[in-house]
Design a protein around this motif. Structure first.
Motif, PDB file in Angstrom:
ATOM      1  N   SER A 160       0.844  -1.188   0.000  1.00  0.00           N
ATOM      2  CA  SER A 160       0.000   0.000   0.000  1.00  0.00           C
ATOM      3  C   SER A 160       0.880   1.239   0.000  1.00  0.00           C
ATOM      4  CB  SER A 160      -0.930   0.014   1.226  1.00  0.00           C
ATOM      5  OG  SER A 160      -0.159   0.074   2.400  1.00  0.00           O
ATOM      6  N   ALA A 161       0.305   2.356  -0.409  1.00  0.00           N
ATOM      7  CA  ALA A 161       1.021   3.628  -0.398  1.00  0.00           C
ATOM      8  C   ALA A 161       0.034   4.727  -0.059  1.00  0.00           C
ATOM      9  CB  ALA A 161       1.668   3.875  -1.754  1.00  0.00           C
ATOM     10  N   ALA A 162       0.519   5.768   0.570  1.00  0.00           N
ATOM     11  CA  ALA A 162      -0.384   6.795   1.065  1.00  0.00           C
ATOM     12  C   ALA A 162      -0.714   7.851   0.031  1.00  0.00           C
ATOM     13  CB  ALA A 162       0.229   7.464   2.296  1.00  0.00           C
ATOM     14  N   MET A 163       0.207   8.096  -0.912  1.00  0.00           N
ATOM     15  CA  MET A 163      -0.025   9.159  -1.866  1.00  0.00           C
ATOM     16  C   MET A 163       0.752   8.883  -3.147  1.00  0.00           C
ATOM     17  SD  MET A 163       2.220  12.212  -0.129  1.00  0.00           S
ATOM     18  CE  MET A 163       1.831  13.353  -1.443  1.00  0.00           C
ATOM     19  N   PRO A 164       0.400   9.571  -4.242  1.00  0.00           N
ATOM     20  CA  PRO A 164       1.117   9.356  -5.487  1.00  0.00           C
ATOM     21  C   PRO A 164       2.606   9.614  -5.321  1.00  0.00           C
ATOM     22  CG  PRO A 164      -0.876  10.609  -5.880  1.00  0.00           C
ATOM     23  CD  PRO A 164      -0.713  10.500  -4.397  1.00  0.00           C
ATOM     24  N   GLY A 207      -2.000  20.953  -1.728  1.00  0.00           N
ATOM     25  CA  GLY A 207      -2.060  19.785  -0.864  1.00  0.00           C
ATOM     26  C   GLY A 207      -2.841  18.613  -1.412  1.00  0.00           C
ATOM     27  N   VAL A 208      -3.236  18.649  -2.687  1.00  0.00           N
ATOM     28  CA  VAL A 208      -3.988  17.536  -3.293  1.00  0.00           C
ATOM     29  C   VAL A 208      -3.134  16.919  -4.403  1.00  0.00           C
ATOM     30  CG1 VAL A 208      -6.112  16.794  -4.409  1.00  0.00           C
ATOM     31  CG2 VAL A 208      -6.155  18.698  -2.789  1.00  0.00           C
ATOM     32  N   GLN A 231     -12.229  10.003   1.250  1.00  0.00           N
ATOM     33  CA  GLN A 231     -12.070   9.980   2.707  1.00  0.00           C
ATOM     34  C   GLN A 231     -10.807  10.698   3.157  1.00  0.00           C
ATOM     35  OE1 GLN A 231     -12.334   5.877   3.998  1.00  0.00           O
ATOM     36  NE2 GLN A 231     -14.092   5.477   2.667  1.00  0.00           N
ATOM     37  N   THR A 232      -9.871  10.944   2.239  1.00  0.00           N
ATOM     38  CA  THR A 232      -8.614  11.601   2.578  1.00  0.00           C
ATOM     39  C   THR A 232      -8.614  13.083   2.225  1.00  0.00           C
ATOM     40  OG1 THR A 232      -7.546  11.187   0.424  1.00  0.00           O
ATOM     41  CG2 THR A 232      -7.450   9.425   2.058  1.00  0.00           C
ATOM     42  N   VAL A 233      -9.728  13.599   1.690  1.00  0.00           N
ATOM     43  CA  VAL A 233      -9.775  14.960   1.166  1.00  0.00           C
ATOM     44  C   VAL A 233     -10.763  15.789   1.994  1.00  0.00           C
ATOM     45  CG1 VAL A 233     -10.240  16.370  -0.875  1.00  0.00           C
ATOM     46  CG2 VAL A 233      -9.245  14.100  -1.133  1.00  0.00           C
TER      47      VAL A 233
END
Length: 414
Positions: free
Chosen positions: A9-13, A54-55, A85-87
């Motif tokens: 898994s990874a949290a962000m691009p 921040g996106v 859910q993260t935004v």
């Protein structure tokens, strides 16, 4: 393209070796193609970007990579609900990306149900009658400024013409349509987007209730009556999608095509003289300056290796139609009559309204050029300003001049 799944898994691009490139700035809007060339040089087919402060997201700028992602719904979902859910709720680009029960954001049996309703409702639009509708609506708009010798094509022609045409297709009153269009503009500009989104949904809920009570011969009534049995929420979200696709992109395509025809000697010298057609200019713009620069958003269902880059699960991957269409790996010199661009998307989520959209845009341009054949750009091209935003490719205004002309005669809809 190398695609490989992995359970990690990874949290962000991924950062891909450098700071993220902002797609919401005036600098990017002024010349996205310079940015795309730099992205391609630094990162290859996948670039790290920000859609808003921040996106993070990943932008696909390679044509073949885009094709394979868009044609692989099993690994690249259109459903953004995990990402949402993260935004934060007030994120300015959220209304353009969040989940709604419509064909754009669904897959599997839901997508089949939703797309069948939309495609069948749109497919029953009489294109011959639509041609007459566009001409009838264009005539008074042209007559409102033809004697002045100048106008802004965006505000005085393209936007009101597309707006009125869509209202006619949907059977929408001018007041409801105006509220929906105003809200949609705010959503695209990512300025007061949440308020714009509420305005859209409220207006289209009113339209849905009106057509349930008194159906007529229009797309909204066909959606209401379709065997898919769309409930009120689904109806509103389907109509919102039609407004998103039916106003901003056709408006931008009209304006961007006219800009090409008025500033490029190949077209300015030939199209108005009849050597090349409006359709030739449209094909060029759909490749070089498409009305949606970046969209067709997908979310990997699990971490996945694409072109030697790990993309994390449930994080947005946008297709840059503007960059992919101009990918040196596929772009040839002559694109006349070439329809391999990505401007309408490809795969299971490709736009089902392509013939109707092309008819509206081509008729709008032809009507204006037939009435005002000596039209010219009123300012140097470098003085034109592009609206900032991560998705659209849209001029703030297109000021033109022409010899003062008498009103033209319209037609009656048959």
């Amino acid at each position: 393209m190398n695609i490989e799944s992995n359970p990690r898994s990874a949290a962000m691009p991924p950062d891909l070796g450098g700071p993220r490139i902002s797609l919401y700035t005036e600098e990017y809007a002024a010349d996205p193609y310079r940015t795309h060339r730099e992205m391609l040089r630094r990162f290859g087919s996948l670039a790290p970007v920000e859609l808003a402060p921040g996106v993070p997201a990943t932008l696909v700028i390679g044509y073949h990579t885009a094709l394979r992602i868009l044609n692989d719904p099993d690994r690249f979902s259109s459903d953004p609900r995990v990402w949402e859910q993260t935004v934060p709720a007030d994120c300015p680009i959220r209304p353009m990306m969040e989940w709604y029960p419509n064909p754009l954001h669904s897959g599997g049996s839901d997508h089949t149900r939703y797309r069948s309703a939309t495609a069948e409702a749109l497919g029953r639009v009489d294109l011959h009658r639509l041609h007459d509708t566009v001409e009838q609506l264009a005539t008074p708009l042209i007559n409102s400024f033809c004697a002045d010798g100048h106008c802004d094509v965006v505000g005085q022609y393209a936007l009101p013409l597309v707006f009125a045409t869509l209202n006619a297709i949907l059977g929408c009153t001018a007041d409801i349509g105006r509220r929906a269009a105003t809200g949609m503009a705010a959503v695209f500009d990512t300025v007061e987007a949440a308020d714009g989104n509420r305005m859209i949904l409220g207006a289209l809920d009113e339209l849905t209730r009106m057509k349930r009570a008194e159906p007529t011969e229009d797309v909204t009534s066909r959606l209401v009556a379709h065997p898919a049995g769309l409930d009120d929420e689904e109806m509103v979200c389907h109509l919102a999608l039609l407004y998103a696709a039916g106003i901003e992109p056709p408006q931008n395509l009209i304006v961007n095509t006219l800009l090409l025809m008025l500033t490029d000697e190949r077209f300015a010298g030939n199209v108005l003289g009849g050597s090349l057609s409006t359709r030739d200019a449209l094909d060029e713009v759909l490749f070089t300056n498409p009305p949606l620069a970046n969209y067709c958003i997908r979310y990997p269902r699990r971490p996945i290796l694409v072109d030697d880059v790990w993309l994390p699960a449930h994080q947005p991957v946008l297709i840059s139609m503007a960059a992919c269409n101009n990918d040196p790996a596929v772009r040839s010199g002559n694109i006349t009559d070439n329809r391999s661009h990505l401007a309408f998307g490809v795969g299971p989520h490709a736009c089902p309204a392509r013939p109707m959209a092309m008819l509206i845009v081509q008729d709008a341009i032809d009507q204006l050029l037939d009435a005002l054949p000596e039209i010219e750009l009123a300012v140097p091209r470098e003085e034109l300003r592009w609206r900032p935003g991560p998705f659209h490719r849209s001029l703030v205004a297109l000021p033109v001049i022409f010899p003062s002309s008498p009103p033209i005669q319209g037609i009656a809809i048959r």
